[in-house]
Enzyme design. Structure first.
Site, PDB file in Angstrom:
ATOM      1  N   ILE A 156       0.836  -1.201   0.000  1.00 43.53           N
ATOM      2  CA  ILE A 156       0.000   0.000   0.000  1.00 43.53           C
ATOM      3  C   ILE A 156       0.869   1.248   0.000  1.00 43.53           C
ATOM      4  CG2 ILE A 156      -1.769   1.287   1.239  1.00 43.53           C
ATOM      5  CD1 ILE A 156      -2.831  -1.370   2.292  1.00 43.53           C
ATOM      6  N   ASP A 175      10.879   2.324   5.923  1.00 43.14           N
ATOM      7  CA  ASP A 175      10.350   1.004   6.242  1.00 43.14           C
ATOM      8  C   ASP A 175      11.371   0.271   7.102  1.00 43.14           C
ATOM      9  OD1 ASP A 175       7.958  -0.846   5.132  1.00 43.14           O
ATOM     10  OD2 ASP A 175       9.725  -2.091   5.524  1.00 43.14           O
ATOM     11  N   ARG A 243      -3.815   1.857  10.546  1.00 45.43           N
ATOM     12  CA  ARG A 243      -4.339   1.265  11.760  1.00 45.43           C
ATOM     13  C   ARG A 243      -4.526   2.327  12.823  1.00 45.43           C
ATOM     14  NH1 ARG A 243      -5.457  -2.211   9.000  1.00 45.43           N
ATOM     15  NH2 ARG A 243      -5.049  -4.466   9.112  1.00 45.43           N
ATOM     16  N   ASP A 267      -8.824   7.687   8.512  1.00 41.59           N
ATOM     17  CA  ASP A 267      -9.764   6.623   8.161  1.00 41.59           C
ATOM     18  C   ASP A 267      -9.844   5.583   9.279  1.00 41.59           C
ATOM     19  OD1 ASP A 267     -11.538   5.280   6.259  1.00 41.59           O
ATOM     20  OD2 ASP A 267      -9.943   3.783   6.061  1.00 41.59           O
ATOM     21  N   GLU A 272     -12.219   2.423  17.680  1.00 44.53           N
ATOM     22  CA  GLU A 272     -13.288   1.984  16.786  1.00 44.53           C
ATOM     23  C   GLU A 272     -14.133   0.922  17.479  1.00 44.53           C
ATOM     24  OE1 GLU A 272     -12.065   0.913  12.841  1.00 44.53           O
ATOM     25  OE2 GLU A 272     -10.449   2.386  12.836  1.00 44.53           O
ATOM     26  N   HIS A 290     -13.239   4.071   8.289  1.00 52.14           N
ATOM     27  CA  HIS A 290     -12.467   2.850   8.000  1.00 52.14           C
ATOM     28  C   HIS A 290     -12.959   2.192   6.705  1.00 52.14           C
ATOM     29  CE1 HIS A 290      -9.941  -0.485  10.107  1.00 52.14           C
ATOM     30  NE2 HIS A 290      -9.721  -0.462   8.802  1.00 52.14           N
ATOM     31  N   ILE A 291     -12.874   2.940   5.620  1.00 52.24           N
ATOM     32  CA  ILE A 291     -13.386   2.458   4.327  1.00 52.24           C
ATOM     33  C   ILE A 291     -12.279   2.327   3.287  1.00 52.24           C
ATOM     34  CG2 ILE A 291     -15.713   3.366   4.689  1.00 52.24           C
ATOM     35  CD1 ILE A 291     -14.881   5.769   2.866  1.00 52.24           C
ATOM     36  N   GLY A 292     -11.019   2.242   3.732  1.00 51.28           N
ATOM     37  CA  GLY A 292      -9.907   2.225   2.781  1.00 51.28           C
ATOM     38  C   GLY A 292     -10.041   1.194   1.680  1.00 51.28           C
ATOM     39  N   ALA A 293     -10.463  -0.021   2.050  1.00 43.40           N
ATOM     40  CA  ALA A 293     -10.582  -1.099   1.070  1.00 43.40           C
ATOM     41  C   ALA A 293     -11.999  -1.237   0.526  1.00 43.40           C
ATOM     42  CB  ALA A 293     -10.148  -2.419   1.693  1.00 43.40           C
TER      43      ALA A 293
END
Length: 316
Positions: A156, A175, A243, A267, A272, A290-293
């Site tokens: 991502i 990373d 997250r 998001d 939550e 939380h609608i990323g996907a």
């Protein structure tokens, strides 16, 4: 016959593929506290982010053979323990990358042009305070030429970098596993360009970025807290589509109130499904639940990939 409980749902294409392979798929949602009993009737369970599959549940269901996660992160599954008990654990890490990355830029474009606040105020004040609102939202900026810091450079994160590079932005990546390679860009007409990208330190990303996007799993403590906000450029924009818990939300509010952070796009949240009220009502935060996907295309890809993984496991 293999029976599968898709407790958080599955795209119709995925369900169809499983049923054509001879599996039974139930899509009703069973409450977390009732799963231990219900799962005794199933060979496999698929989840997204809502259902938790922890050690206690795994121990209570020795009949389970597979746990499938429709999505990337598996924070809601005790993966190592499940595998130690002989269960297969599979997920769909690539299927939703583009959808999440596009949501990152939805929040970025919203933030730089004040759309989140404008959309709140125009219905209420647009007819009486039009010129005042026009003045208030007249200091937007452009993304081209700015630097996007990407914390977490997996699938991502790299998809997010791809969009940024296509827009003419600079990219700083961090990373845990250093990256030194190319990001391929494909344009209309089949034109392809490889852009070299090399990861840098977290401190460099924090200090040098105009915008920062998080793409990491949950950690023991927030990645961005008061110390990190203090080290950022004044007027930075923050986006979190990864997250909840990776940003110290109270420190974020302080940084927004002081002007250190110009805006945030969130998001995901600490608590939550009941996010902090001060986050939900803050005028400098763009919000999504939380609608990323959650795009039609991503859900089709997730359903297809997950179904094929399950079929492969039980038929090999």
């Amino acid at each position: 016959m293999i029976k599968i409980l898709a407790n958080d749902g599955i795209d119709p294409i995925g369900k169809q593929l499983l049923e054509e392979a001879g599996f039974t798929v139930d899509t009703q949602t069973i409450a977390q506290d009732q799963l231990a009993t219900a799962l005794l009737n199933y060979d496999a369970i698929t989840v997204r982010s809502a259902t938790k599959v922890r050690k206690e549940l795994i121990d209570a269901c020795p009949n389970l053979k597979l746990i499938g996660r429709g999505g990337v992160g598996m924070d809601n599954i005790d993966v190592d323990y499940a595998r130690s008990k002989g269960l297969a654990v599979v997920n769909t890490p690539a299927a939703s990358s583009l959808s999440v990355a596009e949501l990152v830029f939805s929040h970025l474009f919203t933030g730089i042009r004040f759309l989140h606040d404008s959309n709140r105020k125009m219905p209420v004040e647009g007819a009486t305070q039009f010129n005042n609102l026009k003045k208030a939202y007249a200091k937007g900026i452009e993304l081209r030429g700015k630097t996007l810091g990407v914390i977490g450079f997996g699938r991502i994160g790299r998809e997010t970098a791809t969009i940024a590079l296509g827009l003419g932005m600079n990219v700083l990546a961090y990373d845990l596993y250093p990256f030194d390679g190319h990001i391929p860009l494909t344009f209309q007409g089949g034109i392809k360009v490889d852009i070299p990208v090399k990861s840098v330190s977290l401190a460099e990303v924090i200090a040098q970025s105009d915008f920062i996007s998080l793409h990491t799993p949950f950690a023991d403590k927030p990645i961005l807290g008061a110390e990190e906000f203090a080290a950022m450029k004044k007027g930075v924009g923050i986006v979190n589509c990864s997250r909840g818990g990776t940003i110290d939300e109270l420190a974020l509010i302080e940084a927004l109130d002081s002007g250190k952070v110009a805006f945030a796009g969130l998001d995901v949240f600490d608590n939550e499904p009941t996010p902090l009220s001060a986050i939900l009502t803050h005028p400098k935060i763009s919000l999504t639940p939380h609608i990323g996907a959650s795009t039609n295309e991503a859900q089709e890809r997730i359903g297809t990939e997950l179904a094929n993984l399950i079929i492969d496991h039980f038929t090999k």
